[in-house]
Design a protein around this motif. Structure first.
Motif, PDB file in Angstrom:
ATOM      1  N   GLY A  39     -44.237 -24.467 -14.074  1.00 11.75           N
ATOM      2  CA  GLY A  39     -44.883 -25.760 -14.226  1.00 11.75           C
ATOM      3  C   GLY A  39     -44.176 -26.627 -15.252  1.00 11.75           C
ATOM      4  O   GLY A  39     -43.316 -26.137 -15.984  1.00 11.75           O
ATOM      5  N   PRO A  40     -44.541 -27.889 -15.306  1.00 12.88           N
ATOM      6  CA  PRO A  40     -43.859 -28.823 -16.204  1.00 12.88           C
ATOM      7  C   PRO A  40     -44.026 -28.478 -17.688  1.00 12.88           C
ATOM      8  O   PRO A  40     -44.914 -27.705 -18.056  1.00 12.88           O
ATOM      9  CB  PRO A  40     -44.541 -30.169 -15.907  1.00 12.88           C
ATOM     10  N   VAL A  41     -43.170 -29.056 -18.509  1.00 12.79           N
ATOM     11  CA  VAL A  41     -43.230 -28.856 -19.963  1.00 12.79           C
ATOM     12  C   VAL A  41     -44.598 -29.268 -20.495  1.00 12.79           C
ATOM     13  O   VAL A  41     -45.120 -30.322 -20.124  1.00 12.79           O
ATOM     14  CB  VAL A  41     -42.152 -29.718 -20.675  1.00 12.79           C
ATOM     15  N   GLY A  42     -45.188 -28.429 -21.321  1.00  9.69           N
ATOM     16  CA  GLY A  42     -46.418 -28.794 -22.010  1.00  9.69           C
ATOM     17  C   GLY A  42     -47.678 -28.649 -21.192  1.00  9.69           C
ATOM     18  O   GLY A  42     -48.774 -28.975 -21.658  1.00  9.69           O
ATOM     19  N   SER A  43     -47.575 -28.132 -19.975  1.00  8.24           N
ATOM     20  CA  SER A  43     -48.778 -28.051 -19.135  1.00  8.24           C
ATOM     21  C   SER A  43     -49.701 -26.914 -19.577  1.00  8.24           C
ATOM     22  O   SER A  43     -50.882 -26.904 -19.227  1.00  8.24           O
ATOM     23  CB  SER A  43     -48.392 -27.894 -17.664  1.00  8.24           C
ATOM     24  N   GLY A  44     -49.169 -25.977 -20.351  1.00  5.38           N
ATOM     25  CA  GLY A  44     -50.012 -24.894 -20.861  1.00  5.38           C
ATOM     26  C   GLY A  44     -49.591 -23.512 -20.395  1.00  5.38           C
ATOM     27  O   GLY A  44     -50.411 -22.589 -20.394  1.00  5.38           O
ATOM     28  N   LYS A  45     -48.310 -23.332 -20.046  1.00  6.26           N
ATOM     29  CA  LYS A  45     -47.847 -22.019 -19.582  1.00  6.26           C
ATOM     30  C   LYS A  45     -47.932 -20.978 -20.692  1.00  6.26           C
ATOM     31  O   LYS A  45     -48.469 -19.887 -20.490  1.00  6.26           O
ATOM     32  CB  LYS A  45     -46.394 -22.123 -19.071  1.00  6.26           C
ATOM     33  N   THR A  46     -47.384 -21.315 -21.862  1.00  6.12           N
ATOM     34  CA  THR A  46     -47.410 -20.345 -22.955  1.00  6.12           C
ATOM     35  C   THR A  46     -48.849 -20.063 -23.386  1.00  6.12           C
ATOM     36  O   THR A  46     -49.217 -18.912 -23.661  1.00  6.12           O
ATOM     37  CB  THR A  46     -46.585 -20.853 -24.164  1.00  6.12           C
ATOM     38  N   ALA A  47     -49.671 -21.113 -23.402  1.00  2.76           N
ATOM     39  CA  ALA A  47     -51.078 -20.918 -23.762  1.00  2.76           C
ATOM     40  C   ALA A  47     -51.766 -19.991 -22.754  1.00  2.76           C
ATOM     41  O   ALA A  47     -52.599 -19.152 -23.128  1.00  2.76           O
ATOM     42  CB  ALA A  47     -51.795 -22.268 -23.813  1.00  2.76           C
ATOM     43  N   LEU A  48     -51.393 -20.099 -21.487  1.00  6.25           N
ATOM     44  CA  LEU A  48     -51.978 -19.216 -20.477  1.00  6.25           C
ATOM     45  C   LEU A  48     -51.493 -17.778 -20.660  1.00  6.25           C
ATOM     46  O   LEU A  48     -52.284 -16.826 -20.555  1.00  6.25           O
ATOM     47  CB  LEU A  48     -51.638 -19.725 -19.067  1.00  6.25           C
ATOM     48  N   ASP A 179     -60.557 -30.384 -20.134  1.00 12.07           N
ATOM     49  CA  ASP A 179     -61.303 -30.989 -21.245  1.00 12.07           C
ATOM     50  C   ASP A 179     -60.762 -32.362 -21.616  1.00 12.07           C
ATOM     51  O   ASP A 179     -61.465 -33.181 -22.212  1.00 12.07           O
ATOM     52  CB  ASP A 179     -61.256 -30.046 -22.467  1.00 12.07           C
ATOM     53  N   LEU A 180     -59.492 -32.610 -21.266  1.00 13.78           N
ATOM     54  CA  LEU A 180     -58.885 -33.890 -21.650  1.00 13.78           C
ATOM     55  C   LEU A 180     -59.130 -35.009 -20.630  1.00 13.78           C
ATOM     56  O   LEU A 180     -58.785 -36.169 -20.891  1.00 13.78           O
ATOM     57  CB  LEU A 180     -57.371 -33.718 -21.848  1.00 13.78           C
ATOM     58  N   ALA A 181     -59.710 -34.670 -19.491  1.00 14.78           N
ATOM     59  CA  ALA A 181     -59.843 -35.656 -18.403  1.00 14.78           C
ATOM     60  C   ALA A 181     -60.459 -36.976 -18.862  1.00 14.78           C
ATOM     61  O   ALA A 181     -59.907 -38.046 -18.573  1.00 14.78           O
ATOM     62  CB  ALA A 181     -60.611 -35.052 -17.235  1.00 14.78           C
TER      63      ALA A 181
END
Ligand code: GDP
Ligand code: MG
Lengths: 234, 227
Positions: A39-48, A179-181
């Protein structure tokens, strides 16, 4: 990694082949199930990855390969997340081409996965995080058994509609940061219905790692894949 | 007929792990030693005549070895180690050899590869290339040309990615190396049948030092290439 033709398609493009290939890809007995997270940069891969490590790390023997530009902050972040010691994380350099490393030339990633398997003996699950890339970047089936594509609400509610192989073909699409929507004026209804329209029967999970740090739905999906992909012990 | 193996191995799309190696360009660029196409041209010229010649000669020698009942891989392996003083470069060469071996085993399965692997599961890239070209029926010169070309095309591609250089100009810079490339290939092919200790051994101390520095910096700050 077999050279078999027509995996999972029920037909072959080779006119000399008369029988459809009945085999679906299966993990050879003993090796870990490999799940790619793109997925794109910053989408939350590492957080997942961190969330999955937190929820699954005590139940499963886990390894992580990261293709992201890997800094000590990333390592610290994953370490702080709890269960992942640095020796369970292997970083891959991608030569400025993250999609090449997960799709066209997967050798460095295969080496990293094997290194983890050699270091820890039997592993149950290896998560491979891709470098942040564009919507066309998908994992090679020669590298992973299943793949998750992570997009986020803050990237704009048009992303699922744009399609691309990541959105349309990944085994699971995660729409992250719901949550950011309200803050970015993203219409979640539009995002999820577009996603379903683009993906047909393939699953979509909308989540927030802020309100659900355990990534409960994705965890459940991962466990279902482990049960489905695993070959019964010989 | 040209060796299909040599063409395949020299193709940037060959899935043999080459794209993550810059051959010293990342370190040189980080130090401001390469900023444009002219700098790159002289860097590549130096690399071709040193590291490139050593690799080409060992690839050519590996073609000869692959045809023998007892290839003597261990001796070639040791002699190439001895000509690669920087540990970082030995490691990069073996990483690429091992990566290419994965693809080679599927495409050119052979007892020759098995014998090479039995001596070292992480063969030097030049020996792997020579073995494969030999298995495919190619000549020592073809293996040497493949290796010599890769010695410049890989770093050139890395420079395009790292510095945003004009890819057309970089391609022209590679082609301009033609006379040097031909000379390296001829020298390597001539040496192919020599006893391994007689193979060419030019040194490139700056490349050796930069390879070590690259690995060192990698532990402190972000680097995008393995070498
Ligand atoms: N608000 C919010 N922020 C998130 C969520 N998931 C991740 N983030 C943040 O988004 C940023 C980028 O996440 P990261 O996992 O590094 O993205 P990557 O580049 O895809 O690996 C970090 O600051 C995370 O804390 C979420 O569900 N909600
Ligand atoms: Mg990341």
């Amino acid at each position: 990694m077999s050279a078999d033709h027509g995996h999972g398609h029920g037909h072959s493009l080779d006119p000399t082949v008369t029988e459809p290939d009945p085999h679906v890809p299966q993990a050879p007995s003993g090796r870990a199930v490999r799940i790619g997270i793109g997925g794109p940069v910053g989408s939350g891969k590492t957080a997942l990855v961190a969330a999955l490590a937190r929820t699954l790390g005590s139940r499963l023997r886990l390894g992580v390969v990261t293709n992201d530009i890997y800094t000590t902050e990333d390592a610290d972040f994953l370490r702080r997340a709890g269960v992942l010691t640095p020796d369970r994380i292997e970083a891959v350099q991608t030569g400025c081409c993250p999609h090449t490393a997960i799709r066209d030339d997967i050798t460095a990633n295969l080496d990293a996965v094997e290194l983890l398997e050699e270091r820890f003996g039997d592993l149950d699950l290896v998560l491979v995080e891709s470098g942040g890339d564009n919507l066309t970047a998908v994992f090679s089936r020669g590298l992973i058994d299943r793949q998750i594509f992570v997009v986020d609400v803050a990237g704009g509610d048009k992303v699922p509609r744009k399609g691309g192989p990541g959105v349309t073909t990944a085994d699971l699409l995660v729409i992250n940061k719901v949550d950011l929507a309200p803050y970015v004026g993203a219409d979640l209804e539009v995002m999820t219905s577009d996603a379903h329209r683009m993906r047909g029967e393939l699953p979509v999970i909308a989540q927030s790692l802020v309100t659900d740090p355990a990534a409960s739905d994705v965890t459940e999906w991962v466990l279902a894949q482990l049960a489905a992909v695993r070959v019964p012990a010989a | 007929m040209a060796s299909l193996a040599a063409l395949t191995l020299a193709d940037a799309r060959f899935p043999g792990g080459g794209h993550v190696h810059s051959g010293g360009v990342e370190e040189a660029a980080a130090r401001g030693l390469i900023t444009g196409v002219p700098d790159l041209g002289s860097f590549l010229s130096g690399r071709l005549r040193t590291t490139g010649l050593v690799g080409a000669a060992f690839a050519a020698a590996a073609v000869v070895a692959a045809a023998r009942p007892d290839a003597g891989w261990a001796v070639l392996d040791g002699e190439l180690d001895a000509r690669t003083p920087a540990a970082a470069q030995r490691d990069a060469s073996r990483a690429q050899g091992r990566a290419a071996l994965r693809a080679a085993r599927l495409s050119w399965p052979s007892p020759v590869l098995d014998a090479l692997c039995a001596v070292t599961p992480r063969p030097h890239h030049a020996l792997l290339v020579g073995a494969v070209v030999g298995i495919d029926g190619g000549s020592p010169a073809e293996a040497a040309r493949c290796l010599a070309y890769l010695a410049v095309s890989g770093p050139a591609s890395a420079a395009v990615r790292l510095l945003g250089l004009d890819p057309l100009a970089v391609n022209a810079a590679i082609v301009a190396l033609r006379p040097a490339l031909d000379a390296v290939v001829a020298q390597a092919a001539q040496a192919a049948a020599l006893s391994p200790d007689r193979l060419p051994a030019p040194g490139a101390p700056v490349l050796d030092l930069m390879a070590q520095a690259h690995v060192h910096h990698h532990r402190e700050q972000v680097r995008l290439f393995v070498s």
